[in-house]
Design a protein around this motif. Structure first.
Motif, PDB file in Angstrom:
ATOM      1  N   LEU A  72       0.914  -1.188  -0.066  1.00 20.64           N
ATOM      2  CA  LEU A  72      -0.200  -0.091  -0.129  1.00 20.64           C
ATOM      3  C   LEU A  72       0.863   1.334  -0.092  1.00 20.64           C
ATOM      4  N   LEU A  73       2.019   1.375   0.906  1.00 21.27           N
ATOM      5  CA  LEU A  73       2.808   2.398   1.104  1.00 21.27           C
ATOM      6  C   LEU A  73       3.417   2.776  -0.354  1.00 21.27           C
ATOM      7  N   ARG A  74       3.880   1.688  -1.226  1.00 22.84           N
ATOM      8  CA  ARG A  74       4.767   1.520  -2.482  1.00 22.84           C
ATOM      9  C   ARG A  74       3.675   1.745  -3.497  1.00 22.84           C
ATOM     10  N   ALA A  75       2.483   1.556  -3.572  1.00 23.23           N
ATOM     11  CA  ALA A  75       1.258   1.842  -4.470  1.00 23.23           C
ATOM     12  C   ALA A  75       1.177   3.394  -4.338  1.00 23.23           C
ATOM     13  N   VAL A  76       1.014   4.018  -3.162  1.00 26.67           N
ATOM     14  CA  VAL A  76       0.731   5.354  -3.069  1.00 26.67           C
ATOM     15  C   VAL A  76       1.931   5.947  -3.600  1.00 26.67           C
ATOM     16  N   VAL A  77       3.142   5.739  -3.487  1.00 26.21           N
ATOM     17  CA  VAL A  77       4.259   6.356  -3.857  1.00 26.21           C
ATOM     18  C   VAL A  77       4.499   6.343  -5.484  1.00 26.21           C
ATOM     19  N   ASP A  78       3.955   4.994  -6.025  1.00 26.98           N
ATOM     20  CA  ASP A  78       3.889   4.815  -7.466  1.00 26.98           C
ATOM     21  C   ASP A  78       2.974   5.740  -8.079  1.00 26.98           C
ATOM     22  N   VAL A  79       1.708   6.127  -7.542  1.00 30.06           N
ATOM     23  CA  VAL A  79       0.890   7.353  -7.880  1.00 30.06           C
ATOM     24  C   VAL A  79       1.562   8.567  -8.058  1.00 30.06           C
ATOM     25  N   TYR A  80       2.065   8.862  -6.807  1.00 31.53           N
ATOM     26  CA  TYR A  80       2.751  10.234  -6.886  1.00 31.53           C
ATOM     27  C   TYR A  80       3.943  10.298  -7.829  1.00 31.53           C
ATOM     28  N   GLN A  81       4.445   9.313  -8.235  1.00 28.07           N
ATOM     29  CA  GLN A  81       5.678   9.266  -9.383  1.00 28.07           C
ATOM     30  C   GLN A  81       5.135   9.404 -10.669  1.00 28.07           C
ATOM     31  N   ALA A  82       3.736   9.001 -10.725  1.00 29.96           N
ATOM     32  CA  ALA A  82       3.086   9.010 -12.095  1.00 29.96           C
ATOM     33  C   ALA A  82       2.170  10.154 -12.294  1.00 29.96           C
ATOM     34  N   GLN A  83       1.663  10.736 -11.173  1.00 30.34           N
ATOM     35  CA  GLN A  83       0.720  11.813 -11.581  1.00 30.34           C
ATOM     36  C   GLN A  83       0.253  12.667 -10.235  1.00 30.34           C
ATOM     37  N   TRP A  84      -0.089  13.875 -10.222  1.00 26.88           N
ATOM     38  CA  TRP A  84      -0.413  14.575  -9.338  1.00 26.88           C
ATOM     39  C   TRP A  84      -2.255  14.610  -9.097  1.00 26.88           C
ATOM     40  N   PRO A  85      -2.472  13.578  -8.246  1.00 25.11           N
ATOM     41  CA  PRO A  85      -4.140  13.640  -7.931  1.00 25.11           C
ATOM     42  C   PRO A  85      -4.577  14.770  -7.554  1.00 25.11           C
ATOM     43  N   GLN A  86      -5.966  14.781  -7.653  1.00 23.21           N
ATOM     44  CA  GLN A  86      -6.835  15.721  -7.136  1.00 23.21           C
ATOM     45  C   GLN A  86      -6.557  15.902  -5.673  1.00 23.21           C
ATOM     46  N   ARG A  87      -6.867  16.932  -4.910  1.00 19.77           N
ATOM     47  CA  ARG A  87      -6.639  16.801  -3.522  1.00 19.77           C
ATOM     48  C   ARG A  87      -7.691  16.131  -2.610  1.00 19.77           C
ATOM     49  N   PRO A  88      -8.815  15.959  -2.942  1.00 25.25           N
ATOM     50  CA  PRO A  88      -9.548  14.804  -2.247  1.00 25.25           C
ATOM     51  C   PRO A  88      -9.085  13.483  -2.324  1.00 25.25           C
ATOM     52  N   THR A  89      -8.397  13.079  -3.572  1.00 23.88           N
ATOM     53  CA  THR A  89      -7.784  11.781  -3.345  1.00 23.88           C
ATOM     54  C   THR A  89      -6.587  11.648  -2.980  1.00 23.88           C
ATOM     55  N   ARG A  90      -5.664  12.933  -2.695  1.00 19.64           N
ATOM     56  CA  ARG A  90      -4.510  12.721  -1.853  1.00 19.64           C
ATOM     57  C   ARG A  90      -4.895  12.687  -0.545  1.00 19.64           C
ATOM     58  N   VAL A  91      -5.923  13.316   0.139  1.00 19.61           N
ATOM     59  CA  VAL A  91      -6.361  13.261   1.079  1.00 19.61           C
ATOM     60  C   VAL A  91      -6.777  11.904   1.582  1.00 19.61           C
ATOM     61  N   ALA A  92      -7.431  11.164   0.705  1.00 17.73           N
ATOM     62  CA  ALA A  92      -8.024   9.958   1.099  1.00 17.73           C
ATOM     63  C   ALA A  92      -6.793   8.839   1.033  1.00 17.73           C
ATOM     64  N   MET A  93      -5.779   9.082   0.017  1.00 18.54           N
ATOM     65  CA  MET A  93      -4.446   8.316   0.412  1.00 18.54           C
ATOM     66  C   MET A  93      -4.105   8.073   1.572  1.00 18.54           C
ATOM     67  N   LEU A  94      -3.818   9.470   2.287  1.00 16.56           N
ATOM     68  CA  LEU A  94      -3.313   9.852   3.382  1.00 16.56           C
ATOM     69  C   LEU A  94      -3.906   9.189   4.460  1.00 16.56           C
ATOM     70  N   ARG A  95      -5.184   9.227   4.348  1.00 14.95           N
ATOM     71  CA  ARG A  95      -6.164   8.681   5.382  1.00 14.95           C
ATOM     72  C   ARG A  95      -6.145   7.195   5.342  1.00 14.95           C
ATOM     73  N   LEU A  96      -6.018   6.595   4.090  1.00 10.80           N
ATOM     74  CA  LEU A  96      -5.843   5.104   3.824  1.00 10.80           C
ATOM     75  C   LEU A  96      -4.374   4.547   4.667  1.00 10.80           C
ATOM     76  N   LEU A  97      -3.584   5.350   4.435  1.00 17.34           N
ATOM     77  CA  LEU A  97      -2.322   5.035   5.099  1.00 17.34           C
ATOM     78  C   LEU A  97      -2.283   5.052   6.613  1.00 17.34           C
ATOM     79  N   ALA A  98      -3.001   6.130   7.108  1.00 15.44           N
ATOM     80  CA  ALA A  98      -3.062   6.327   8.627  1.00 15.44           C
ATOM     81  C   ALA A  98      -3.782   5.169   9.396  1.00 15.44           C
ATOM     82  N   GLN A  99      -4.721   4.500   8.539  1.00 19.11           N
ATOM     83  CA  GLN A  99      -5.456   3.747   9.146  1.00 19.11           C
ATOM     84  C   GLN A  99      -4.894   2.284   8.927  1.00 19.11           C
ATOM     85  N   THR A 100      -3.968   2.005   8.105  1.00 15.43           N
ATOM     86  CA  THR A 100      -3.411   0.651   7.939  1.00 15.43           C
ATOM     87  C   THR A 100      -2.409   0.090   8.932  1.00 15.43           C
TER      88      THR A 100
END
Length: 175
Positions: A72-100
């Protein structure tokens, strides 16, 4: 190997990658690659979701969940290396990491900038991952993977995001 990479990506997955050598360091060769529609891989498919279970499922399609929570951590990094998601998606990824379970999330401050540091040791105990996220915009600042055993503390991979955002044309620099 060190390189300075700049990437532009349009919603239709067309774009450009420019790689420049880093003076004084062993570097990958300079390159400029233009991609037609659908040519750039990685990142999240549109539309991205912010529902946490659906987002986890979407991330698992880009990086299969072999080792939890490592994938999960590496998948989030993959996303950031490929694109700049919209803010709601960035916040959701951070929430997902925080609860894992298995990921350590800490608030920090780096040079006066509030950050969240997400870290973990790989399932096999060989590497330590550390992702630093700017708390003000939920965007990445830096990512580092270090070897835990041989040689201890040696850097395996390091990424620093100097600028990211959305621009209207290839070659423009995000503000």
């Amino acid at each position: 190997m060190a390189s300075d990479e700049e990437q532009w990506r349009a919603d239709d997955r067309s774009g450009r990658l420019v790689r420049k050598p880093v003076p004084g360091n062993p570097s990958l060769p300079a390159a400029r690659v233009d991609y037609g529609p659908g040519g750039m891989h990685g990142g999240l498919a549109d539309p991205t979701v912010t529902d946490l279970p659906a987002l986890a499922a979407q991330l698992s399609r880009s990086r299969p969940p072999v080792h939890r929570p490592e994938w999960l951590l590496r998948a989030v990094v993959d996303v950031y290396q490929a694109q700049w998601p919209q803010r709601p998606t960035r916040v959701a990824m951070l929430r997902l990491l925080a609860q894992t379970h298995g990921l350590r999330c800490e608030r920090s401050s780096n040079v006066g900038v509030p950050t969240v540091v997400v870290s973990m040791r790989s399932e096999d105990g060989r590497t330590q991952d550390r992702l630093v996220i700017d708390a003000s915009n939920a965007g990445p600042v830096a990512y580092r993977v270090t070897w835990v055993r041989t040689p201890p503390g040696a850097v395996r991979q390091e990424v620093t995001w100097l600028a990211h955002g959305r621009v209207d044309e290839i070659g423009a620099v995000p503000s």
